[in-house]
Structures are given as structure tokens and as C-alpha cells.
Design an enzyme around this catalytic site. Structure first.
Site, mmCIF file in Angstrom:
data_model
loop_
_atom_site.group_PDB
_atom_site.id
_atom_site.type_symbol
_atom_site.label_atom_id
_atom_site.label_comp_id
_atom_site.label_asym_id
_atom_site.label_seq_id
_atom_site.Cartn_x
_atom_site.Cartn_y
_atom_site.Cartn_z
ATOM 1 N N ASP B 106 0.851 -1.187 0.000
ATOM 2 C CA ASP B 106 0.000 0.000 0.000
ATOM 3 C C ASP B 106 0.889 1.239 0.000
ATOM 4 O OD1 ASP B 106 -2.437 1.238 -0.072
ATOM 5 O OD2 ASP B 106 -2.688 1.285 2.106
ATOM 6 N N TYR B 108 1.200 5.677 -0.497
ATOM 7 C CA TYR B 108 0.784 6.830 0.311
ATOM 8 C C TYR B 108 0.962 8.030 -0.604
ATOM 9 C CZ TYR B 108 0.893 9.068 5.057
ATOM 10 O OH TYR B 108 0.640 9.762 6.220
ATOM 11 N N HIS B 113 -3.590 13.740 1.315
ATOM 12 C CA HIS B 113 -3.823 12.756 2.370
ATOM 13 C C HIS B 113 -2.624 12.684 3.321
ATOM 14 C CE1 HIS B 113 -4.930 9.052 4.427
ATOM 15 N NE2 HIS B 113 -3.779 8.509 4.067
ATOM 16 N N ARG B 122 0.830 13.748 13.984
ATOM 17 C CA ARG B 122 2.024 14.383 14.551
ATOM 18 C C ARG B 122 1.825 15.890 14.621
ATOM 19 N NH1 ARG B 122 3.378 10.620 10.921
ATOM 20 N NH2 ARG B 122 3.426 12.175 9.253
ATOM 21 N N GLU B 179 -10.405 3.843 3.741
ATOM 22 C CA GLU B 179 -9.484 4.561 2.872
ATOM 23 C C GLU B 179 -9.883 4.208 1.445
ATOM 24 O OE1 GLU B 179 -5.307 4.009 3.984
ATOM 25 O OE2 GLU B 179 -5.616 5.535 5.537
ATOM 26 N N GLU B 181 -9.217 3.968 -2.314
ATOM 27 C CA GLU B 181 -7.983 3.866 -3.083
ATOM 28 C C GLU B 181 -8.228 3.191 -4.430
ATOM 29 O OE1 GLU B 181 -4.826 2.018 -0.882
ATOM 30 O OE2 GLU B 181 -5.408 2.928 1.029
ATOM 31 N N ASP B 213 -9.194 0.240 2.069
ATOM 32 C CA ASP B 213 -8.211 -0.203 3.063
ATOM 33 C C ASP B 213 -8.729 0.193 4.452
ATOM 34 O OD1 ASP B 213 -5.822 -1.074 4.199
ATOM 35 O OD2 ASP B 213 -4.890 0.890 3.989
ATOM 36 N N ARG B 217 -8.038 3.522 13.399
ATOM 37 C CA ARG B 217 -7.090 4.618 13.652
ATOM 38 C C ARG B 217 -6.521 4.595 15.053
ATOM 39 N NH1 ARG B 217 -5.766 5.746 8.607
ATOM 40 N NH2 ARG B 217 -7.575 6.340 7.369
ATOM 41 N N GLN B 220 -3.890 1.883 15.111
ATOM 42 C CA GLN B 220 -2.776 2.342 14.280
ATOM 43 C C GLN B 220 -1.920 3.388 14.992
ATOM 44 O OE1 GLN B 220 -4.173 4.104 10.595
ATOM 45 N NE2 GLN B 220 -2.117 4.649 9.897
ATOM 46 N N TYR B 224 2.082 2.199 15.529
ATOM 47 C CA TYR B 224 2.780 2.363 14.247
ATOM 48 C C TYR B 224 4.221 2.837 14.326
ATOM 49 C CZ TYR B 224 2.828 7.440 13.576
ATOM 50 O OH TYR B 224 3.108 8.774 13.670
ATOM 51 N N LYS B 233 -4.527 -2.203 10.262
ATOM 52 C CA LYS B 233 -4.873 -2.358 8.852
ATOM 53 C C LYS B 233 -5.090 -3.819 8.463
ATOM 54 C CE LYS B 233 -3.547 1.918 7.382
ATOM 55 N NZ LYS B 233 -4.278 2.762 6.413
ATOM 56 N N THR B 237 -8.955 -5.822 3.938
ATOM 57 C CA THR B 237 -8.834 -4.855 2.850
ATOM 58 C C THR B 237 -9.767 -5.341 1.756
ATOM 59 O OG1 THR B 237 -6.501 -4.530 3.404
ATOM 60 C CG2 THR B 237 -7.229 -3.760 1.235
ATOM 61 N N THR B 324 -4.815 6.296 0.245
ATOM 62 C CA THR B 324 -6.040 7.086 0.197
ATOM 63 C C THR B 324 -5.963 8.172 -0.861
ATOM 64 O OG1 THR B 324 -6.276 6.763 2.552
ATOM 65 C CG2 THR B 324 -7.603 8.514 1.567
ATOM 66 N N GLU B 338 -9.919 12.288 7.866
ATOM 67 C CA GLU B 338 -9.657 13.588 7.247
ATOM 68 C C GLU B 338 -10.939 14.403 7.116
ATOM 69 O OE1 GLU B 338 -6.867 13.475 3.687
ATOM 70 O OE2 GLU B 338 -7.342 11.376 3.966
#
Lengths: 390, 390
Positions: B106, B108, B113, B122, B179, B181, B213, B217, B220, B224, B233, B237, B324, B338
Site C-alpha cells: 500500500d 501513500y 492525504h 504528529r 481509505e 484507493e 483499506d 485509527r 494504528q 505504528y 490495517k 482490505t 487514500t 480527514e
């Protein structure tokens, strides 16, 4: 009919009986067990078509009861004379990848390794992440590039950026490394939405292999935030050709060193699957490290319970590896980045100062574990030679 | 013999011809193409045993020349009357996972996104990591839990730790998300040590699917660092049942929005594989987002070139997804984290304020792209309903 000769003190005695897939000249792939330096063709010994398959997957899919039954039958059969055509000297056969890999997950279960890598990749920060003592951290690797011991390892190319450089450059990895690990092979899987509890480990896991998770540290350091390692690892992961059955590791079971804080309930009870396996790393024929598996913080039973606690299904052939095995002492570190402290403290190998891998270098990882009656259980080796970048 | 009826304006006209695997009552799985709301059994239409297989893999392994030839033959055959027994109303067949997944990666690749997630995961730090504009960041996901559209999604359990909590707790995810995709399916693979250049994309990639996907959250966010997403995840999927051949997307090709700085040479030349695909996300039947694929920063040709630049081999059935799809506007965001800004800005769905997924929620992602002569090319849908945690 011939009796099988087993050299005195061989770690491949009748208490081990590891499974592999082999072929002879012009012969097709089939399943064998190793006894001493002899490969016994199980398709001829037991006359069971499941062993005429080119991978262990059909046999592994049959489940624990059949594994135990087959082990008994093999032990009985090899105690007496066996048909000569079922025996092959090890040096005359070709060994293949013993199982078709489903998904491959790599954990990070050595506290010493995780703390060393934390210090090297994130200097000045807390070496262990806040989650590390609460869950066995792991990630998915590339199943399609799991290769059998002996496969040449082409030096990978990719992007790397030295701290002094303004932008990344492309080229062959300059910090090619090893990771000495144990890997665990799932025999019978679990359905989507199901969990495998810590107590069900031995129902699902068929056996263990040695793993060398080749790592390009420069590619990894540049790419790994925020989604984890990718090209720094995906070019090749080598496994040993012999799968040691879990039953052969009973005498090697030890308690874990200790887990503080106590893990959440779904991870408790897996603490009795520590394993007293002694690994050894040879670099160009010189032993450079002796990683002790008994020092691992998380057990493989906890790894599998964690892997499936979200309902992820598992399949026959799924491989999950421990992550680098490193002990507390310097000579127990299972990766060169730790042994040479990021390349700043070279070690002497065959009289030369060395840090990372050069083209032509050969690395072999071996391991043994205690067996019953004072015997040793051998894993054989996972080895590879570095080929120049293309 | 019967003529196939295609409703006016159907996005499944003769310029699309997506491949899927279907079964009828008591029937075995076989390969079909969709025309309008009819599934045409290719094993009967073309009398080729490769289409009697239960997955697309044997056909995909035959390569670009055979794919083009088969597409010509199908187009010719469906233009006239066809044997009645080869035709099935879509509503009367069961659709299956169309291909056996090798490895699943996958990416990014949406700047919008990645920047949004950076701000949410972060806060206070630079939203994009330093590597993001230099390489398509990606990671391996779990191939064994790729499921076909319509499969129920059991809410995953796992560890999560709210910022205010001292230690993690175990339980069902409280921040279950989607997500939206696009995924790309490898037809013919590449050997270990080889690379697939940006110019060879269409030689290797068979077609595209829609991907959801599913993402927990809370799991994750806790797990992560530093090795990337895992249990957040790996529980499921979903992919759409129809694989749109790359040839059907020729009219949808657009240049990428622009890459600054210019990528390294091995990633250049893949900028002509932007795709003008319009996605739409429906939550319980209400459209909540319209993610535009043409806004993606990295092209799928660049993703595949990057994936293999280290010599990683690829296999028939390998799936790589875009990550995404999110555009610059709020209503173009392809994940609820988002759209609702981490759950702090609920959106109204069917008259209710909503943030993350509740049990019983249904999500369907659809997409179309421009085809030749003003036609539209449909992807069908990838849909799933949330089932309670077990």
C-alpha cells in the site's frame, strides 16, 4: 534395506527429524527428513502422497494430530533398516524453499536489539518507543522474496541520504547488513474474525526455521518514516531449508526473562514459550556473534496471539519471524549495525577491519537447542553470499 | 444465440470489458466479463480453458500480448449474438475475489492525504516527512486478508491508548475508518534482482480495482512507531470484483499535477500515468466524498518502478494500491479521519452527526473514468458492512 548411520553427537538425531524439500538429479521435489548427514525420502519411507508434494504445505495443512502421528511413524521407521532408494547423502541433494510462504510478518521482539536500533536511528531520544513493552511490535515483509539458504543476495540499489547531503542519491546500498532471527511457520490457519489464543500456539504452528532478514540500513533509514521499512528489507529474506518441528523443541522451552509491566490478558500465558536456542553468526567463516534466543522479551506464542487479536486470518505457510536476536553483551548482537555500532566501531574479521557487507562476503547463521537425553537439536544453517549490484 | 443488451450510457460498454470471477447456483468459479448488467462466461464464449480457472491468475500470467488478443476476441464476439448459456444476469451470480493475491503493498501517494494525516498524527511537526517528495512511500500489507466487495467487516479489537490514559487498554476499535484507493494488479512478474522501469508499467500491470483499506485509527496510532501500521490495517482490505483492464483506461491518462523536486532518474518518465478517475464514497447511501485520482502526486508506474528498484521480484497477482485518494478540497477527502478532522468536526450523514464507523454502517466506493467516444468506464463498487466485534 539399509540402516541409517548417524554420527555420534549429531544434532540431527532421531529426536529432531526436521522436514525439508529436496530434489536429486533429474528428480522432482519431494519431502524428506534429515538424519545425520542423510536425507530420507518420506514419499518412499511412508508411502504417503502428501510427501510427494513439492512443498510442505499440504502436510502442514493436515494439523497437529497428523503431525504427531507422522513423527511417530517416522521415528519407528528410521529405527530399523529402511529401503535403500529412500536414502540420499545430504551432499548429493538440492534443498529448496521448504514451504510456500503465505504472509510474512517480522517482529522486533528483542529488547536489546530494539534499544540498540533506537539509539542508532534516533540518537538523543528514548531508545524504546512507548508501545514496545505493551505489544510485540511487528510489520509485514515481502513474502515473494523469501528465499532458501544458499540463494545469492544481489546488493540492492535504492535511495539513500547521508546526514550531510542535501538530497538523496541513487545507487547500491553502502550499509548492507544481516539480521539473525528465528522464524515460525503456521501449519493450520485461522478464519477471518477468529483469534489464536496464546494457549493455542502449538495447535497452529508447525515448526521453526532460521531466518536472515538482509537489511540495507541506508535505504531503510531514509525511507522508514512514517510507514516502516520497505525497500531496505524487501529485496531478500533467507530461510534455512530444514523446518524443525515444534515437538523437537519441547526440551528447549524456558520461561521468558520477565515482562514488566504485565502484558494485557490476551498476551498473558504465552510466557512459557521462551526458547533456549543458541544462534551463531559466521562472517566469511569466522564466528562473530552468539545471539541467545532465551533473552527475547516476547514469545512466539505472544506474537501469534497479537497478530490475530484483530481477527486477521492466517494461512498454511504464513511465516512470522522474531526480529533480530540480540543479547545484552556485545558479542551477542545479531546484526552488524549493532556489532559495529552503526559502522563507527569496526570489528576484526579474518584479520581485516569490517563494518558492513562487501561483495563476495559469505554469512552463515547456525543454531542448536537442547533436546531430550542430553542431545542437541540442530537447525542447520541459513547462508548467503553477496553478489554485486546490477 | 442472443444479443447482449447494454443500457444506454452504461459504464460497462464494449470499451470497458472488466474481468471478474463468478459462480452461479451449484456452479464452479470461472472467469467472466461484465457488459451492462450481464456477466458473460468467457469459458463458454471463447472456449479457452484459461477462463475456466477459479481465479484470473492463469490468464494474467500469459502477458500483455495475450491480454490484448483476448480483448480483441471478446470485443468481436460480444458485438454479435452469443450463446445464451454464456449469459447471466448480474444479480443472479455470485462474485468472488478475482485474483489470488501475491504480495500486497500500500502506497501513500496523495500529497493531500499524507499532509492531512501528518497534521493529525504528529501535530506541531512538519506534515510531510523529508522523504515524501523523493520517493513513493509505501509498506507491505496483509495479502491473506484481502477480501472481495460485500464481505462483512468484523470490527477489530486491539490495543489503543488515548492521550489522557496512562496505559493502553484492550477492546474493539473506537475509530474505525475507510481509505478509498485504486489498486493495481500485476499480471506478469519479474525475477529476483530485476527491475521494472517506469516505461514497462503496461507490460506488467494487468488492470485496476477499487480498494477500501479499512483502518482502525486508534490501533494504528498506538502501534505504528517505528515499524509502520500492522493490526490497524491487517484485519481486512476490500477490493472490487471487477478488474478494469489497463487498456480500458487509455483515455483516462493525464499528466501528473507536477513533481517538485524532479524525482531521481529511475522515477522519471512515469509522469504520463496520471489517471483521471473520479471516485465517490457513499456512507449508508449518502454521498460524502468525491476523491479525484488525477490529483495524486505519484503515478502507479512510479510506484512499481520504486517497488522493484532494489531487485525485489514480483508475481502474478501482486496488488499495489495508491493509498487514500484525497483532493485539496474537504469534500474530496477519501478517509473519514480527514473528512471529520480526527473526529473533531463531525459531518452530517442521513441527518445524523457522524465521525467514525458504527456497527451496521455500510460504505460503498464507486468510480468512473473517461473512455473513448465520450463513454464512461465503470469500476463498479467496493462495499462492506460493519459487523460487531466478536
Amino acid at each position: 534395506m539399509t540402516a541409517i548411520e548417524i554420527p555420534d553427537g549429531s544434532p540431527f538425531g532421531p529426536d529432531n527429524l526436521p522436514y525439508g524439500v529436496f530434489s536429486t538429479q533429474d528428480g522432482s521435489r519431494r519431502v524428506g527428513v534429515r538424519l545425520g548427514d542423510t536425507v530420507v525420502d518420506l514419499s518412499l519411507l511412508l508411502l504417503d502422497p502428501v510427501f510427494a508434494a513439492p512443498t510442505l504445505n499440504p502436510f502442514m495443512a493436515q494439523g497437529r494430530r497428523r503431525w504427531d502421528e507422522a513423527r511417530e511413524r517416522i521415528r519407528d521407521a528410521v529405527a530399523g533398516p529402511v529401503p535403500k532408494q529412500a536414502l540420499h547423502p545430504l551432499r548429493e541433494v538440492r534443498l529448496h524453499l521448504p514451504f510456500e510462504v503465505g504472509d510474512y510478518v517480522d517482529f522486533y521482539a528483542s529488547e536489546h536489539h530494539a534499544a540498540n536500533l533506537g539509539r542508532l536511528f534516533r540518537p538523543g531520544a528514548e531508545p524504546l518507543m512507548p508501545n514496545w513493552r505493551h505489544l510485540p511490535v511487528g510489520y509485514h515483509g515481502r513474502a515473494g522474496t523469501v528465499v532458501v539458504s544458499g540463494t545469492g543476495i544481489v546488493r540492492p540499489c535504492g535511495q539513500r541520504k547521508d546526514p550531510g547531503e542535501a538530497a538523496p542519491t541513487y545507487g547500491p546500498s553502502r550499509r548492507l547488513d544481516i539480521e539473525a532471527e528465528l522464524g515460525f511457520v503456521v501449519g493450520t490457519g485461522s478464519a477471518l474474525g477468529e483469534r489464536i489464543g496464546v494457549g493455542d500456539f502449538a495447535e497452529h504452528v508447525f515448526g521453526a526455521v532460521l531466518v536472515n532478514d538482509w537489511s540495507a540500513r541506508d535505504l531503510q533509514a531514509w525511507e522508514y518514516v512514517p510507514l516502516g521499512p520497505h525497500l531496505g528489507k524487501s529485496f531478500a529474506t533467507s530461510v534455512s531449508p530444514w523446518v524443525v518441528p515444534l515437538a523437537a523443541l519441547e526440551a528447549a522451552r524456558v520461561p521468558l526473562p520477565g515482562q514488566i509491566p504485565a502484558p494485557l490478558p490476551y498476551l498473558r500465558g504465552g510466557a512459557d514459550w521462551g526458547l533456549d536456542v543458541d544462534l551463531a553468526v559466521e562472517w566469511n567463516g569466522e564466528q562473530v556473534s552468539r545471539p541467545p534466543y532465551r533473552e527475547m522479551y516476547w514469545s512466539p506464542a505472544q506474537m501469534l496471539a497479537h497478530l490475530t487479536v484483530n481477527g486477521a486470518s492466517t494461512r498454511t505457510g504464513d511465516l512470522f519471524a522474531s526480529g533480530t536476536v540480540s543479547g545484552p553483551a556485545k558479542h551477542q548482537r545479531g546484526a552488524f549495525i549493532e556489532l559495529t555500532w552503526g559502522g563507527t566501531e569496526p570489528i576484526t574479521v579474518k584479520g581485516e577491519e569490517r563494518t558492513f557487507l562487501r561483495d563476495g562476503d559469505h554469512v552463515a547463521i547456525t543454531a542448536t537447542a537442547p533436546g531430550p537425553h542430553g542431545a542437541r537439536i540442530g537447525f542447520g544453517e541459513v547462508a548467503g553470499t553477496i553478489l554485486p549490484a546490477r
